[in-house]
Design a protein around this motif. Structure first.
Motif, mmCIF file in Angstrom:
data_model
loop_
_atom_site.group_PDB
_atom_site.id
_atom_site.type_symbol
_atom_site.label_atom_id
_atom_site.label_comp_id
_atom_site.label_asym_id
_atom_site.label_seq_id
_atom_site.Cartn_x
_atom_site.Cartn_y
_atom_site.Cartn_z
ATOM 1 N N ARG A 110 0.688 -1.370 0.011
ATOM 2 C CA ARG A 110 0.145 0.087 0.080
ATOM 3 C C ARG A 110 0.772 1.516 -0.081
ATOM 4 O O ARG A 110 0.190 2.204 0.329
ATOM 5 C CB ARG A 110 -0.789 -0.061 1.219
ATOM 6 C CG ARG A 110 -0.237 -0.046 2.593
ATOM 7 C CD ARG A 110 -1.196 -0.324 3.714
ATOM 8 N NE ARG A 110 -1.980 -1.292 3.797
ATOM 9 C CZ ARG A 110 -3.237 -1.766 4.496
ATOM 10 N NH1 ARG A 110 -3.607 -0.649 5.090
ATOM 11 N NH2 ARG A 110 -3.591 -2.922 4.263
ATOM 12 N N GLU A 112 2.244 3.276 -2.503
ATOM 13 C CA GLU A 112 1.658 4.413 -3.359
ATOM 14 C C GLU A 112 0.629 4.969 -2.860
ATOM 15 O O GLU A 112 0.466 6.073 -2.847
ATOM 16 C CB GLU A 112 1.640 3.576 -4.631
ATOM 17 C CG GLU A 112 2.838 3.445 -5.438
ATOM 18 C CD GLU A 112 3.817 4.620 -5.674
ATOM 19 O OE1 GLU A 112 3.221 5.959 -5.534
ATOM 20 O OE2 GLU A 112 4.924 4.486 -6.342
ATOM 21 N N GLN A 113 -0.606 4.241 -2.550
ATOM 22 C CA GLN A 113 -1.759 4.686 -2.076
ATOM 23 C C GLN A 113 -1.739 5.626 -0.845
ATOM 24 O O GLN A 113 -1.997 6.565 -0.703
ATOM 25 C CB GLN A 113 -2.592 3.497 -1.697
ATOM 26 C CG GLN A 113 -3.324 2.683 -3.148
ATOM 27 C CD GLN A 113 -2.392 1.484 -3.065
ATOM 28 O OE1 GLN A 113 -1.223 1.457 -2.951
ATOM 29 N NE2 GLN A 113 -3.153 0.544 -3.558
ATOM 30 N N ASP A 114 -0.738 5.175 0.087
ATOM 31 C CA ASP A 114 -0.563 5.816 1.450
ATOM 32 C C ASP A 114 0.022 7.152 0.998
ATOM 33 O O ASP A 114 -0.204 8.153 1.570
ATOM 34 C CB ASP A 114 0.040 4.970 2.202
ATOM 35 C CG ASP A 114 0.579 5.654 3.653
ATOM 36 O OD1 ASP A 114 -0.258 5.542 4.460
ATOM 37 O OD2 ASP A 114 1.783 6.423 3.811
ATOM 38 N N SER A 117 -2.520 9.587 -0.431
ATOM 39 C CA SER A 117 -3.529 9.933 0.735
ATOM 40 C C SER A 117 -3.066 10.710 1.606
ATOM 41 O O SER A 117 -3.573 11.655 2.075
ATOM 42 C CB SER A 117 -3.844 8.430 1.395
ATOM 43 O OG SER A 117 -4.468 8.705 2.737
ATOM 44 N N ILE A 303 -6.859 -0.733 2.874
ATOM 45 C CA ILE A 303 -5.854 0.394 2.188
ATOM 46 C C ILE A 303 -6.645 1.905 2.063
ATOM 47 O O ILE A 303 -7.711 1.832 1.607
ATOM 48 C CB ILE A 303 -5.460 0.085 1.038
ATOM 49 C CG1 ILE A 303 -4.443 -1.343 1.072
ATOM 50 C CG2 ILE A 303 -4.685 1.161 0.099
ATOM 51 C CD1 ILE A 303 -4.044 -2.079 -0.104
ATOM 52 N N TRP A 304 -5.971 2.892 2.750
ATOM 53 C CA TRP A 304 -6.555 4.055 2.528
ATOM 54 C C TRP A 304 -5.889 4.708 1.027
ATOM 55 O O TRP A 304 -4.791 4.638 0.905
ATOM 56 C CB TRP A 304 -6.271 5.063 3.443
ATOM 57 C CG TRP A 304 -6.657 4.656 4.921
ATOM 58 C CD1 TRP A 304 -6.202 4.149 5.946
ATOM 59 C CD2 TRP A 304 -8.214 5.172 5.386
ATOM 60 N NE1 TRP A 304 -7.203 3.876 6.961
ATOM 61 C CE2 TRP A 304 -8.464 4.649 6.826
ATOM 62 C CE3 TRP A 304 -9.028 5.820 4.506
ATOM 63 C CZ2 TRP A 304 -9.582 4.753 7.312
ATOM 64 C CZ3 TRP A 304 -10.451 5.972 5.477
ATOM 65 C CH2 TRP A 304 -10.574 5.536 6.682
ATOM 66 N N THR A 305 -6.893 5.391 0.426
ATOM 67 C CA THR A 305 -6.541 6.086 -0.890
ATOM 68 C C THR A 305 -7.082 7.657 -0.769
ATOM 69 O O THR A 305 -7.863 7.748 0.270
ATOM 70 C CB THR A 305 -7.133 5.343 -2.074
ATOM 71 O OG1 THR A 305 -8.634 5.377 -2.057
ATOM 72 C CG2 THR A 305 -6.964 3.843 -2.303
ATOM 73 N N GLU A 307 -8.695 8.920 -2.529
ATOM 74 C CA GLU A 307 -10.402 8.945 -2.975
ATOM 75 C C GLU A 307 -11.131 8.418 -1.763
ATOM 76 O O GLU A 307 -12.408 8.889 -1.322
ATOM 77 C CB GLU A 307 -10.777 7.774 -4.024
ATOM 78 C CG GLU A 307 -12.261 8.000 -4.397
ATOM 79 C CD GLU A 307 -12.273 7.000 -5.810
ATOM 80 O OE1 GLU A 307 -13.700 7.303 -6.323
ATOM 81 O OE2 GLU A 307 -11.531 6.007 -5.955
ATOM 82 N N ARG A 308 -10.649 7.151 -1.236
ATOM 83 C CA ARG A 308 -11.408 6.712 0.087
ATOM 84 C C ARG A 308 -11.421 7.529 1.334
ATOM 85 O O ARG A 308 -12.387 7.907 1.760
ATOM 86 C CB ARG A 308 -10.661 5.196 0.611
ATOM 87 C CG ARG A 308 -11.604 4.824 1.481
ATOM 88 C CD ARG A 308 -10.876 3.333 2.215
ATOM 89 N NE ARG A 308 -11.644 3.130 3.495
ATOM 90 C CZ ARG A 308 -11.048 2.530 4.356
ATOM 91 N NH1 ARG A 308 -9.626 2.292 4.442
ATOM 92 N NH2 ARG A 308 -11.708 2.171 5.569
#
Length: 318
Positions: A110, A112-114, A117, A303-305, A307-308
């Motif tokens: 995760r 990249e998404q972290d 975010s 996973i936090w994104t 968008e989320r």
């Protein structure tokens, strides 16, 4: 409840930095509740624990290190993986970037998404974000459970004492001096972020820290704790917040209440005791969402994104 500004988007005020000497070998770089950096100075090298959010911000840490030693910065320790803690790593030019194997797994899963975010959540902390090299901060050395380094005659133990803030949490322990660098397992007058947490494990992990009997402790956020009584207060405050929040959420979930109902009740319950802590309004939606997940259907953090983050915020605060 009035809608709140997203995460820390409205937090634009510069914080006053302190650089505190805990011993001949240990220093704490703190900034009124912003993420802390720890410094260990051995006989022949320096270790930096958590790096600040960008290389430009790391330069201020380096400047202060150079006021007290000219020894090479050979090691960077990632106490866990959150972008705000690690993206400054390149500035130090360290030979070794160390993390637990569990933390490396989180980067793979995760990272990249972290990164996306957190940059959205903390505009002030990611100033000069263009100075962050492309890609992610990867460890060059990993371990499971325990790793001991000798900086000359100074023993540095890197310990995984249990899951809490994340599954990869690592503390740095100077057994000769009874000084501990906790990362975000312990906060002081600052709200624990628990969006990637293990609520049921965290109190036992704090017990494992307490069992070491640290006399001084550098928390993830907040002032350096310089007496055993201050250390106990930091541990007790963090434990109380984690337990109070999870008990409230678990009870609401057991009654079949939806997330927003549980959030509003938990916010109202915790606000009188903890609402003055740094980033309380920022953390609570993420913390309650994770606690609700853990109490219902997701033993491991989702996973936090970017968008989320926004969807969750609108659902709870909109």
């Amino acid at each position: 409840m009035n809608p709140k500004t997203f995460a820390s988007a409205a937090d634009l005020e510069e914080k006053r930095v302190s650089f505190d000497r805990l011993s001949e070998h240990a220093y704490a770089y703190t900034a009124e509740g912003d993420p802390n950096t720890g410094i260990i100075i051995g006989d022949d090298a320096v270790m930096v624990i958590d790096t600040q959010a960008t290389p430009v911000m790391a330069q201020d840490v380096i400047r202060r290190i150079r006021e007290v030693t000219d020894k090479p910065i050979r090691y960077v320790l990632l106490s866990h993986y959150h972008a705000v803690r690690v993206l400054g790593a390149s500035a130090y030019g360290a030979e070794h970037v160390i993390a637990s194997e569990d933390t490396r797994d989180l980067i793979v899963e995760r990272g990249e998404q972290d990164k996306a975010s957190e940059i959205g959540r903390f505009p002030r902390l990611f100033r000069n974000v263009e100075s962050v090299p492309a890609g992610l901060t990867w460890p060059t050395m990993t371990f499971r459970g325990k790793m001991t380094l000798w900086l000359g005659s100074l023993e540095v133990q890197l310990l995984q004492l249990g899951r809490g803030h994340t599954k990869g949490d690592t503390v740095a322990w100077l057994p000769q001096e009874k000084i501990l660098f906790s990362g975000d397992l312990v906060e002081f007058d600052a709200t624990p972020y628990a969006g990637d947490a293990y609520f049921q494990d965290w109190p036992q992990t704090l017990d494992a820290i307490a069992a070491l009997q640290p006399e001084k402790l550098v928390p993830g956020r907040g002032a350096a704790l310089q007496t055993p009584a201050q250390v106990q207060a930091g541990l007790a405050g963090t434990r109380a917040f984690v337990q109070d929040l999870y008990e409230s959420v678990k009870a609401g979930a057991a009654r079949g209440e939806d997330l927003r109902t549980v959030y509003e009740a938990t916010f109202a319950r915790l606000q009188p005791r903890y609402g003055h802590w740094v980033i309380f309004n920022h953390c609570m939606p993420f913390d309650v969402t994770r606690a609700y997940d853990e109490a219902t259907t997701f033993p491991d953090p989702r996973i936090w994104t970017a968008e989320r983050d926004r969807q969750m915020w609108e659902a709870l605060e909109g």
